[in-house]
Enzyme design. Structure first.
Site, PDB file in Angstrom:
ATOM      1  N   CYS A  50       0.820  -1.211   0.000  1.00  0.00           N
ATOM      2  CA  CYS A  50       0.000   0.000   0.000  1.00  0.00           C
ATOM      3  C   CYS A  50       0.855   1.263   0.000  1.00  0.00           C
ATOM      4  O   CYS A  50       0.391   2.333  -0.395  1.00  0.00           O
ATOM      5  CB  CYS A  50      -0.944   0.006   1.201  1.00  0.00           C
ATOM      6  SG  CYS A  50      -0.110  -0.071   2.801  1.00  0.00           S
ATOM      7  N   SER A 108      10.092   2.902   6.125  1.00  0.00           N
ATOM      8  CA  SER A 108       8.642   2.741   6.230  1.00  0.00           C
ATOM      9  C   SER A 108       7.973   3.990   6.774  1.00  0.00           C
ATOM     10  O   SER A 108       8.614   4.821   7.424  1.00  0.00           O
ATOM     11  CB  SER A 108       8.305   1.554   7.143  1.00  0.00           C
ATOM     12  OG  SER A 108       8.826   0.355   6.623  1.00  0.00           O
ATOM     13  N   GLN A 115       6.261  -5.325   9.401  1.00  0.00           N
ATOM     14  CA  GLN A 115       5.419  -5.910   8.353  1.00  0.00           C
ATOM     15  C   GLN A 115       6.113  -5.921   6.995  1.00  0.00           C
ATOM     16  O   GLN A 115       5.972  -6.866   6.221  1.00  0.00           O
ATOM     17  CB  GLN A 115       4.099  -5.151   8.267  1.00  0.00           C
ATOM     18  CG  GLN A 115       3.085  -5.775   7.324  1.00  0.00           C
ATOM     19  CD  GLN A 115       1.779  -5.001   7.315  1.00  0.00           C
ATOM     20  OE1 GLN A 115       1.626  -4.001   8.003  1.00  0.00           O
ATOM     21  NE2 GLN A 115       0.835  -5.461   6.526  1.00  0.00           N
TER      22      GLN A 115
END
Length: 423
Positions: A50, A108, A115
């Site tokens: 995403c 991130s 994740q």
């Protein structure tokens, strides 16, 4: 042997651009095989989440990066020139460093979140399954995974459960003070939804519904968290029961439209609904956010929430970056060493041929009855002369020609003292 990473992420592009270049799981087979057919491309892997889409490639020395960028745009029917301002393009050491930073959670949205490591391992597995990995990318990914484990073990970068899913739950707690009084609808059954479910339960929520395109996967997750499982087609019948909706699927089209949410709000008599859309492309139509009594957030909206959890990780991140820098150089050393593998092999092969030739002559002398001591002397002297003749001749020519750099290299390679006249 250039290693290249070309990508787009939450730092370089807004959501409406990122969602146009997402690779759905069912597209990976076709995409990888198209990508690997590009001229000059030897290895390839695709990471698509995403927050980022990245192409990891091993190109021939003279192959340009442009065709890879053009392919990314063309595959998604997106004008390549319009896409270029949002892209980053890393080569060699920069590509290696970026890959390790991604695996370690240092690139991130939520600093240090674990994740992404699982997602990168999935990308590695898919590329390996479809035969688009070779020696160099395989080694790069394996090295990145090992460094990520090192970073997580030796620093405090992962000391708290911070992720996009955790950020969504943190935001829900700001809307609803007591989650034990709320009911959640979780759309999807992947890792993000699993994380969200765990965080919700950890914060007191007891009632949940899991909806997924595959009822079996919905049931599996529902059983783990004590929830009810339904299919996506059943969502309109239960939507009004949900106070919290978190959605993360791989659907190319929205799951929830404005009309369905309007009906649910009326049935709820305008009690507020908190909705988080973690999917790219979006699962929830953006127009839903214009409705009264609806609090709709996308992955980009979570940046404000996650920022509050990042401050304590900066010191650990500094330490992690030092590890990444050292391990990037370690990998580059291995990469440079591959350039001389054939040279080393040729040198050893020649030495072994010389050894075998001299050994054969010595064995023949023994068979003729010559004394073993004499044969051993012959073997030692002849082998020494043959192995040292060419290097010493080359050094003599280098000295005569004034090639001091070659002589200095010989001192280093052969571990010889600078002044051979000294004892």
């Amino acid at each position: 042997m250039p290693l290249v990473t070309i990508g787009i992420n939450h730092k370089t592009a807004p959501l409406d651009v990122r969602e146009k270049v997402v690779f759905a799981p069912e597209q990976m087979n076709n995409a990888l095989h198209e990508l690997i057919e590009l001229p000059g491309l030897r290895e390839a892997a695709i990471l698509s989440t995403c927050n980022r889409t990245e192409l990891y490639c091993n190109l021939q020395e003279t192959a340009p990066h442009g065709p890879v960028i053009d392919w990314l745009g063309q595959y998604h029917r997106f004008d390549s020139q319009s896409l270029r301002p949002y892209l980053y393009d890393f080569s060699d050491a920069d590509a290696v460093k970026h890959t390790i930073r991604v695996a370690s959670g240092l690139d991130s949205m939520v600093l240090g979140e674990p994740q992404i490591l699982g997602q990168l391992k999935t990308a590695y597995g898919v590329a390996a399954e479809h035969g688009t990995l070779g020696k160099y990318l395989r080694r790069l990914f394996q090295h990145a995974f090992a460094v990520a484990k090192h970073v997580r073990t030796d620093t405090a970068i992962g000391s708290s459960a911070v992720s996009v899913a955790f950020a969504a739950v943190s935001l829900a707690r700001q809307i609803f003070a007591d989650l034990s009084q709320q009911r959640a609808l979780l759309i999807g059954a992947g890792e993000t939804i699993e994380l969200a479910a765990r965080h919700l339960r950890g914060n007191g929520l007891t009632e949940a519904i899991v909806a997924n395109r595959t009822p079996e996967r919905a049931a599996r997750l529902a059983n783990e968290i004590g929830a009810m499982a339904i299919s996506l087609t059943d969502i309109p019948q239960v939507l009004h029961q949900a106070d919290i909706i978190i959605s993360s699927t791989a659907s190319p089209l929205p799951i929830l439209g404005k009309g369905a949410v309007e009906r649910a709000i009326r049935q709820r008599r305008h009690q507020p609904m908190f909705m988080v859309d973690l999917a790219v492309p979006r699962d929830i139509e953006p127009e839903v956010g214009t409705l009264d009594d609806v609090y709709l957030y996308t992955v980009d909206d979570l940046e404000r929430v996650v920022a509050e959890n990042i401050a304590s990780r900066y010191e650990a991140a500094t330490q992690a970056e030092e590890i990444v820098a050292a391990q990037t150089e370690h990998f580059m050393g291995w990469l440079r060493a591959q350039d001389v593998v054939s040279l080393i092999r040729s040198y050893r092969d020649r030495a072994e041929r010389t050894r075998d030739d001299v050994l054969h002559k010595a064995q023949r002398q023994l068979a003729q009855g010559r004394p073993p001591e004499e044969v051993l002397t012959f073997l030692a002297e002849t082998l020494t002369n043959k192995l040292t003749h060419e290097p010493t001749a080359a050094l003599d020519h280098a000295a005569r020609d004034g090639r001091l750099e070659l002589i200095a290299a010989a001192h280093e390679l052969l571990h010889l003292p600078r002044d051979t006249n000294k004892p």
